[in-house]
Design an enzyme around this catalytic site. Structure first.
Site, mmCIF file in Angstrom:
data_model
loop_
_atom_site.group_PDB
_atom_site.id
_atom_site.type_symbol
_atom_site.label_atom_id
_atom_site.label_comp_id
_atom_site.label_asym_id
_atom_site.label_seq_id
_atom_site.Cartn_x
_atom_site.Cartn_y
_atom_site.Cartn_z
ATOM 1 N N ASP A 143 -3.955 -6.163 8.880
ATOM 2 C CA ASP A 143 -3.056 -5.010 9.010
ATOM 3 C C ASP A 143 -3.625 -3.950 9.940
ATOM 4 O OD1 ASP A 143 -5.050 -4.395 7.145
ATOM 5 O OD2 ASP A 143 -3.771 -3.071 5.974
ATOM 6 N N ASP A 153 -6.098 -1.911 10.012
ATOM 7 C CA ASP A 153 -6.624 -0.600 9.627
ATOM 8 C C ASP A 153 -8.144 -0.567 9.671
ATOM 9 O OD1 ASP A 153 -7.038 -2.186 7.389
ATOM 10 O OD2 ASP A 153 -6.330 -0.690 5.951
ATOM 11 N N ARG A 154 -8.780 -1.731 9.890
ATOM 12 C CA ARG A 154 -10.237 -1.786 10.041
ATOM 13 C C ARG A 154 -10.577 -2.395 11.396
ATOM 14 N NH1 ARG A 154 -12.918 -5.208 5.652
ATOM 15 N NH2 ARG A 154 -10.994 -6.414 5.758
ATOM 16 N N ASP A 168 -8.646 -6.463 11.374
ATOM 17 C CA ASP A 168 -8.186 -7.267 10.257
ATOM 18 C C ASP A 168 -6.664 -7.390 10.319
ATOM 19 O OD1 ASP A 168 -7.536 -4.690 9.481
ATOM 20 O OD2 ASP A 168 -8.249 -4.903 7.432
ATOM 21 N N LYS A 186 0.863 -1.170 0.000
ATOM 22 C CA LYS A 186 0.000 0.000 0.000
ATOM 23 C C LYS A 186 0.907 1.231 0.000
ATOM 24 C CE LYS A 186 -3.918 -2.156 2.411
ATOM 25 N NZ LYS A 186 -4.817 -2.099 3.591
#
Length: 454
Positions: A245, A247-248, A243, A109
């Site tokens: 990584d 980020d959610r 999740d 990303k």
């Protein structure tokens, strides 16, 4: 290796199977291309806990350094920790993660300085073009003065920054179960929660990119089952799942029942508007619940509806100066976090809201969960455009019904709506429906599905 970049360079990132579709040599070329396209004198690079991540990340860093960029390596981090580093250091960044994908996958990303997104229209296509050319012709020689590689610790600064945005020091004590899914939440939650009036019950905090307990994808209900059982068993006030990584974030209430991301969006929107004097723009995509724009208006804000996808949300956040944005997929974006998405900051808002009053979470979120929704239903179709045209024909001209084409086709009436969007990568149509009650939603959902699958 022979690489087909059309298979791994997606709309917003790079993602594929390692080493079948890409490897460290290719990661080095991506690093060199990223340095050239951004023109940056320095960049920051981080990675998740997948077995292939350290090697890929280091190869990328060396590739960027060969083009003259000084590289700050922050090592193990969540995606939003990388965004923090990009914002705080004002540097372009690269995060090595495949988010919730299975262990054999990895990805990158990318962002420009200040965590500004990089997608097909904002640099990713140019990066791909360079890499394809170098694969065919050979990589360029290193510049005369290659950049340096240096390490920097950002975890504690990241945690302190998030805590500065949401004051949890005066909340009532809460017991919270957190399922990190063996992902990066196990790395970031302890320092963020440290010293707060929270009793933490950790689940699967051991960093393990093979995901031995369940996939780190809370959007799939199967991966929430362990958390849903554990919360009432512990007598906890709520549960949070991240999740891979981190980020959610997904939330379950004291009974183990999932709280819809739309309800979380509405709750956080109300808090952010209050913090900004009851003024501000809030972004929501077109398949979030109608509750979201209603709550935004009730709290003095201006709701803005966008297409599905983080690139659209982030672009509209920047254009409108929005204070907050939310998606049905549990991505939450904050102006105070460089318009980037951070599940951890959303989780802190939920904890602050719950701990600032005496009732249970189920009662608190009930005011933000006003409609019955279908969730996303995928149907395989032979011809997407033909089925969309059939839906248009069926509803066009009906009294009290409106149609719009912002993203796929949305059909709406006073007490219901549904949206049908084509997948960009598969022969699928995605249906989301919502209505004032379960019976109406079921009727509208089944009517739309009959046309889609007819």
């Amino acid at each position: 290796m022979t690489a087909d970049l059309s298979q791994i360079v997606k709309a917003y990132d790079v993602r594929g199977v390692v080493p079948d579709q890409w490897d460290e040599a290719l990661a080095g070329l991506f690093g060199a291309a990223f340095a050239e396209v951004t023109g940056a004198a320095a960049i920051v690079v981080g990675h998740d806990m997948r077995p292939s991540s350290p090697g890929l990340s280091r190869a990328f860093a060396r590739g960027a350094a060969d083009r003259g960029a000084d590289v700050t390596e922050i090592g193990l981090c969540s995606t939003d920790q990388l965004y923090y580093a990009s914002g705080a250091l004002d540097l372009p960044g690269a995060m090595f993660t495949a988010s919730h994908n299975p262990a054999r996958y990895n990805g990158i990303k990318l962002c420009r300085a200040g965590a500004a997104p990089v997608g097909q229209d904002t640099g990713l296509a140019q990066i791909r073009e360079r890499v394809e050319r170098w694969l065919a012709e050979g990589a360029p020689d290193p510049v005369d003065r290659p950049g340096t590689l240096g390490a920097r610790e950002t975890l504690q600064d990241y945690a302190a920054y998030l805590r500065s945005l949401v004051d949890l020091t005066a909340i009532r004590p809460l017991k919270v179960v957190v399922d990190a899914g063996n992902g990066m939440g196990g790395h970031t939650v302890p320092p963020v929660f440290a010293g707060l009036p929270l009793t933490l019950v950790p689940m699967y905090f051991e960093l393990d990119g093979t995901f031995p307990n369940h996939e780190a994808n809370p959007l799939d209900p199967a991966n929430l089952v362990d958390l849903q059982k554990r919360v009432p068993a512990e007598g906890a006030d709520l549960g949070i799942a991240f999740d891979g990584d981190a980020d959610r974030c997904f939330v379950v209430d004291e009974n183990g029942d999932p709280v819809s991301p739309s309800a979380i969006t509405a709750l956080v929107a109300a808090r952010e508007l209050a913090r900004n004097g009851g003024k501000g723009t809030v972004i929501h995509n077109l398949i979030t619940s109608r509750t979201v724009p209603e709550v935004v208006k009730e709290n003095g804000g201006t709701p803005v509806r966008t297409r599905v996808g983080h690139s659209f949300i982030k672009a509209e956040m920047a254009r409108s100066g929005a204070i907050f944005g939310g998606e049905h997929s549990a991505h939450y974006y904050f102006k105070d976090f460089w318009n980037a998405d951070t599940g951890m900051l959303a989780a802190l808002h939920v904890l602050a809201a719950l701990g600032g009053q005496e009732g249970p979470l189920s009662a608190l979120v009930a005011q933000y969960d006003r409609y019955a929704g279908s969730g996303e239903i995928n149907s395989t179709v032979a011809d997407q455009s033909t089925r969309l045209a059939a839906i248009r024909t069926a509803y066009e001209g009906r009294v009290g019904v409106t149609l719009d084409d912002l993203d796929g086709l949305t059909v709406a009436a006073a007490d219901w709506w549904f949206n049908v969007r084509p997948s960009n990568t598969e022969p699928l149509l995605r249906l989301n429906a919502e209505a004032k009650d379960e019976a109406t939603m079921t009727k509208i959902r089944d009517e739309a599905l009959a046309i889609i699958r007819g």
